[in-house]
Design a protein around this motif. Structure first.
Motif, PDB file in Angstrom:
ATOM      1  N   GLY A 187      64.053 -19.704  24.833  1.00 43.47           N
ATOM      2  CA  GLY A 187      63.534 -20.566  25.896  1.00 43.47           C
ATOM      3  C   GLY A 187      64.099 -20.310  27.271  1.00 43.47           C
ATOM      4  N   GLU A 188      64.839 -19.215  27.488  1.00 47.83           N
ATOM      5  CA  GLU A 188      65.386 -18.915  28.808  1.00 47.83           C
ATOM      6  C   GLU A 188      64.271 -18.466  29.759  1.00 47.83           C
ATOM      7  OE1 GLU A 188      68.411 -19.061  30.224  1.00 47.83           O
ATOM      8  OE2 GLU A 188      69.186 -20.137  28.486  1.00 47.83           O
ATOM      9  N   ARG A 189      64.564 -18.523  31.057  1.00 48.83           N
ATOM     10  CA  ARG A 189      63.592 -18.173  32.095  1.00 48.83           C
ATOM     11  C   ARG A 189      64.244 -17.200  33.086  1.00 48.83           C
ATOM     12  NH1 ARG A 189      63.694 -23.515  30.700  1.00 48.83           N
ATOM     13  NH2 ARG A 189      65.455 -23.764  32.117  1.00 48.83           N
ATOM     14  N   GLY A 221      56.781 -16.280  21.720  1.00 42.86           N
ATOM     15  CA  GLY A 221      58.180 -16.216  22.120  1.00 42.86           C
ATOM     16  C   GLY A 221      58.386 -16.215  23.618  1.00 42.86           C
ATOM     17  N   ALA A 222      57.461 -15.602  24.382  1.00 41.94           N
ATOM     18  CA  ALA A 222      57.652 -15.514  25.836  1.00 41.94           C
ATOM     19  C   ALA A 222      56.318 -15.265  26.516  1.00 41.94           C
ATOM     20  CB  ALA A 222      58.639 -14.402  26.192  1.00 41.94           C
ATOM     21  N   ILE A 223      56.220 -15.761  27.755  1.00 42.75           N
ATOM     22  CA  ILE A 223      55.084 -15.482  28.625  1.00 42.75           C
ATOM     23  C   ILE A 223      55.612 -14.645  29.793  1.00 42.75           C
ATOM     24  CG2 ILE A 223      53.294 -16.446  30.116  1.00 42.75           C
ATOM     25  CD1 ILE A 223      53.351 -18.955  28.420  1.00 42.75           C
ATOM     26  N   LEU A 255      56.464 -27.768  27.369  1.00 40.37           N
ATOM     27  CA  LEU A 255      56.009 -28.477  26.175  1.00 40.37           C
ATOM     28  C   LEU A 255      56.694 -27.948  24.920  1.00 40.37           C
ATOM     29  CD1 LEU A 255      52.156 -28.733  26.823  1.00 40.37           C
ATOM     30  CD2 LEU A 255      53.824 -30.580  26.934  1.00 40.37           C
ATOM     31  N   SER A 256      56.995 -26.650  24.908  1.00 40.25           N
ATOM     32  CA  SER A 256      57.625 -26.056  23.719  1.00 40.25           C
ATOM     33  C   SER A 256      59.038 -26.556  23.496  1.00 40.25           C
ATOM     34  CB  SER A 256      57.630 -24.526  23.844  1.00 40.25           C
ATOM     35  OG  SER A 256      58.592 -24.093  24.806  1.00 40.25           O
ATOM     36  N   ILE A 271      59.633 -21.411  24.137  1.00 42.90           N
ATOM     37  CA  ILE A 271      58.940 -20.290  24.773  1.00 42.90           C
ATOM     38  C   ILE A 271      59.679 -19.934  26.052  1.00 42.90           C
ATOM     39  CG2 ILE A 271      56.792 -19.522  25.848  1.00 42.90           C
ATOM     40  CD1 ILE A 271      55.317 -21.524  24.043  1.00 42.90           C
ATOM     41  N   GLY A 272      60.022 -18.666  26.215  1.00 41.88           N
ATOM     42  CA  GLY A 272      60.685 -18.196  27.420  1.00 41.88           C
ATOM     43  C   GLY A 272      59.690 -17.750  28.483  1.00 41.88           C
ATOM     44  N   LEU A 273      60.179 -17.591  29.711  1.00 44.83           N
ATOM     45  CA  LEU A 273      59.346 -17.167  30.831  1.00 44.83           C
ATOM     46  C   LEU A 273      59.995 -15.981  31.537  1.00 44.83           C
ATOM     47  CD1 LEU A 273      58.394 -20.628  32.374  1.00 44.83           C
ATOM     48  CD2 LEU A 273      56.929 -19.161  30.991  1.00 44.83           C
ATOM     49  N   TRP A 274      59.168 -15.034  31.938  1.00 46.44           N
ATOM     50  CA  TRP A 274      59.626 -13.829  32.633  1.00 46.44           C
ATOM     51  C   TRP A 274      58.720 -13.634  33.838  1.00 46.44           C
ATOM     52  CZ3 TRP A 274      58.047  -9.029  34.293  1.00 46.44           C
ATOM     53  CH2 TRP A 274      58.994  -7.993  34.376  1.00 46.44           C
TER      54      TRP A 274
END
Length: 708
Positions: free
Chosen positions: A181-183, A289-291, A321-322, A331-334
């Motif tokens: 869940g890191e960004r 897992g990630a967007i 929401l995740s 869910i992580g973000l990149w």
């Protein structure tokens, strides 16, 4: 068959009604007053096959009139006092709306004051019966042969026998952080990279693809959303070269059948990589897992259809929401870009997103900030021309210009006033020599006359891409000159010497990189009447600089000021921080959120009254909307309206982030009341079938709300 806990079984087993005989259905309608759940009876004939997520036909307003909708859930009883109408039929065997997608669509729509169905239309493509039958037949055959959908290694999403991709230690650590869940906000290195298959792509594409594959290697899905087809093609080639994952394309260039087949595959219980444009952020990928979002400052990632949600905001909502209780895996973000957007910079400043270390940048020099472009002998100053001549001796060089066509603007030959179209008020430019036309509506201007002095002559101002090529053919005679713009697109050029003239965003990739990159028209770009002119310029310039060879050079031909200085010195982050401080002092986005409220004067006043005296909310306006004259002066068939409708008004509501839910709720309620009220029903539709001109409209977080 394997057991129900095996993640490879594509059984589409959504929730069943059991003994519950009430279905909660969302009607597929854009009407805001219908954006809630309706109760329907589950008939005995359908009780054994209906599932949550199924698309159904239901009677609405009468037994003879059926509407379509989605089954959101089941209940034992209904609060409705009357007799419930039964569901008419199930539309297709596959439940198309998984619970996670429904939660995302509902939350995104609520944040933007819109309808959930408008979001679902972006996420769920049109059903194709033939494609669906072929897909289900292939799944049945696969399951019958192997006992699972496909032979997938249980340890993750990648076949360990594939030698083309193996994540490094750092990549695996980043993937594990994303899956937790890191960004991250990433600035990839400049320069092109040659793939093992021979194609040249940007180094950013390799960085992004490897990060996504590392997430997939953990047994999680990854979604990649990019602005346009050029970016998508680079990533497609890179992922194919590295291998090790099934990549599903979801983009506008696909046929309806291809789009629906890819959507069906995302419903299968197997991790994958989804690659597409802005709507890809809604893909119901298994164990996401990630967007990954590339170049979120590009306006192409902002949805042009109601409720106008930017892909970045949708990704943020889905990731948040995740992390809620019982929501499943985080869910992580990149966020990756050569020039960070102010929105992502704000997230970095507040600690919500972790900034990565800046990577290698191309060397940038300034030709001469003290000399105006008009003083140059030719299109570029001497220093820039020298760099072009040196570079073209070894390979291709690039010149970025501001606008396509021959001449982007014109003035009256008599009084010098800016020439504008008599039909819509748009600026008059020249797509080719001697052929003037409006840049808004496209009307030819053969009979143009100046409204101030009556003169009929036009003088061209500025040089577009075609006029620049014409001048370069004289200044650089003997060299190969290529033009790349919207009318003459080039995705790639070879390593032979060539001078490439391209508009911003249309620059092709050069094999080995450009030996020199010259940036023209800085003054014109910085003079665009937009709150985002500075950050857009940084993005355009950095994207062009990233196409240079590792030992190439970037020349800023002219211009000065803080933005040019930040680009030349490589200190864009400091400029972004200062820009954010200025916007905070002035209460401009993204330091605050904004909502545009437009409609007739009484409709806007009623909507603003619904906000009451909320602290942290202020309103600019309402004021008349500056309309183009052609917008309401003609009917649907092109003939003049006998009685033009009254003008529209607009107010801008500014509010703190903490008040976003409450502001959206109140404005949405005003929109529903306006749509469902007696006055709206009486007015119906205006003359010649046009929608009621004074109807209330909302738009949250419009990037151009303060533009001129």
């Amino acid at each position: 068959m394997t057991g129900p806990g095996d993640p490879q079984v594509p059984d589409f087993e959504a929730e069943r009604p059991g003994e519950r005989r009430v279905a909660r259905v969302l009607l597929d309608s854009s009407l805001p007053q219908l954006d809630h759940l309706f109760d329907y009876a589950v008939p005995e004939a359908l009780a054994g096959e209906i599932r949550v997520g199924h698309r159904v036909r239901v009677p609405f307003r009468s037994q003879q009139r059926n509407s379509r909708g989605y089954v959101i859930g089941f209940a034992a009883r209904s609060d409705f006092g009357g007799e419930l109408q039964p569901i008419s039929e199930i539309v297709g065997p596959v439940p198309q709306l998984p619970p996670e997608l429904w939660r995302t669509a509902r939350a995104v729509a609520d944040r933007a004051g819109g309808s959930a169905c408008d979001i679902l239309r972006l996420a769920i493509p049109q059903r194709m019966v033939r494609v669906e039958k072929q897909f289900l037949a292939a799944l049945e055959e696969s399951c019958g042969a192997t006992g699972t959908a496909e032979a997938e290694p249980r340890g993750g999403g990648r076949d360990p026998s594939d030698p083309r991709f193996s994540p490094s230690v750092a990549e695996r650590e980043t993937a594990e952080s994303l899956a937790a869940g890191e960004r991250f906000a990433v600035l990839p290195p400049h320069g092109p990279t040659r793939l093992g298959t021979g194609e040249w792509v940007g180094a950013w594409a390799v960085s992004l693809a490897r990060a996504a594959l590392a997430v997939h290697a953990l047994g999680r899905s990854a979604i990649i959303a990019v602005p346009d087809y050029r970016d998508l093609d680079q990533l497609r080639d890179t992922l194919a070269s590295l291998g090790g994952a099934e990549v599903l394309r979801v983009d506008a260039r696909q046929s309806k059948g291809e789009r629906y087949a890819a959507f069906l595959r995302t419903l299968v219980s197997k991790p994958c990589i989804v690659l597409g444009n802005r709507s890809a952020v809604y893909a119901p990928a298994h164990r996401l897992g990630a967007i990954f979002l590339w170049d979120d400052g590009d306006p192409l990632l902002s949805e042009p259809l109601a409720p106008y949600v930017h892909a970045r905001d949708a990704a943020l909502v889905r990731a948040s929401l995740s992390r809620e209780e019982d929501a499943g895996e985080p869910i992580g973000l990149w966020f990756g870009a050569h020039a960070r957007s102010v929105e992502v910079q704000r997230l970095v400043e507040i600690g919500y997103v972790r900034a990565g270390a800046p990577a290698r940048r191309t060397r940038v020099v300034h030709a001469d900030a003290s000399v105006a472009p008009e003083a140059f002998a030719g299109r570029v100053p001497d220093f820039a021309a020298q760099q072009l001549r040196r570079g073209i001796a070894d390979g291709p060089v690039l010149v970025q210009v501001a606008a396509p066509g021959y001449s982007p603007a014109s003035v009256c030959g008599g009084c010098g006033e800016r020439a504008r179209c008599a039909s819509c008020g748009g600026p008059i430019g020249f797509r080719s020599p001697g052929r003037g036309s409006c840049r808004w509506c496209g009307d030819a201007v053969a009979a143009w006359a100046c409204p101030s002095c009556g003169n009929r002559s036009l003088q061209q101002r500025g040089a577009g891409s075609q006029r620049t090529v014409e001048q370069f053919r004289r200044q650089f005679s003997g060299f190969r000159i290529l033009l790349s713009d919207g009318d003459h697109p080039h995705e790639r050029v070879d390593s032979r010497p060539a001078l490439v003239v391209a508009t911003r965003g249309a620059e092709p990739i050069a094999a080995g990189g450009y030996r020199a990159v010259v940036l023209l028209d800085a003054e014109r770009l910085l003079g665009i009447e937009s709150l985002r002119a500075g950050e857009d310029c940084l993005r355009w310039w950095q994207n062009a600089a990233a196409l240079a060879a590792p030992d190439g050079i970037v020349v800023m031909a002219s211009g000065g000021g803080p933005v040019v200085r930040a680009f030349v010195t490589g200190n864009a982050e400091a400029w972004l921080r200062e820009e954010l401080r200025d916007r905070q002092a002035l209460r401009y986005p993204p330091s605050v959120r904004v909502a545009s409220v437009s409609g007739g004067p009484s409709e806007v006043e009623r909507a603003l009254a619904a906000l009451g005296e909320l602290p942290g909310v202020d309103v600019l306006g309402p004021a008349p909307v500056a309309e183009r004259s052609g917008d309401r002066a003609r009917g649907a068939d092109g003939t003049p309206n006998p009685s033009p409708e009254p003008g529209r008004y607009r107010a801008i509501v500014r509010f703190d982030y903490s008040l976003g839910d409450e502001v959206a709720k109140r404005l949405r309620a005003a929109l529903v009341a306006d749509a469902a009220g007696a006055s709206s029903r009486a007015a119906g539709r205006g003359a010649r079938g046009r929608a009621r001109h004074t109807a209330l409209r909302l738009r949250f977080d419009d990037r151009g709300v303060f533009d001129g």
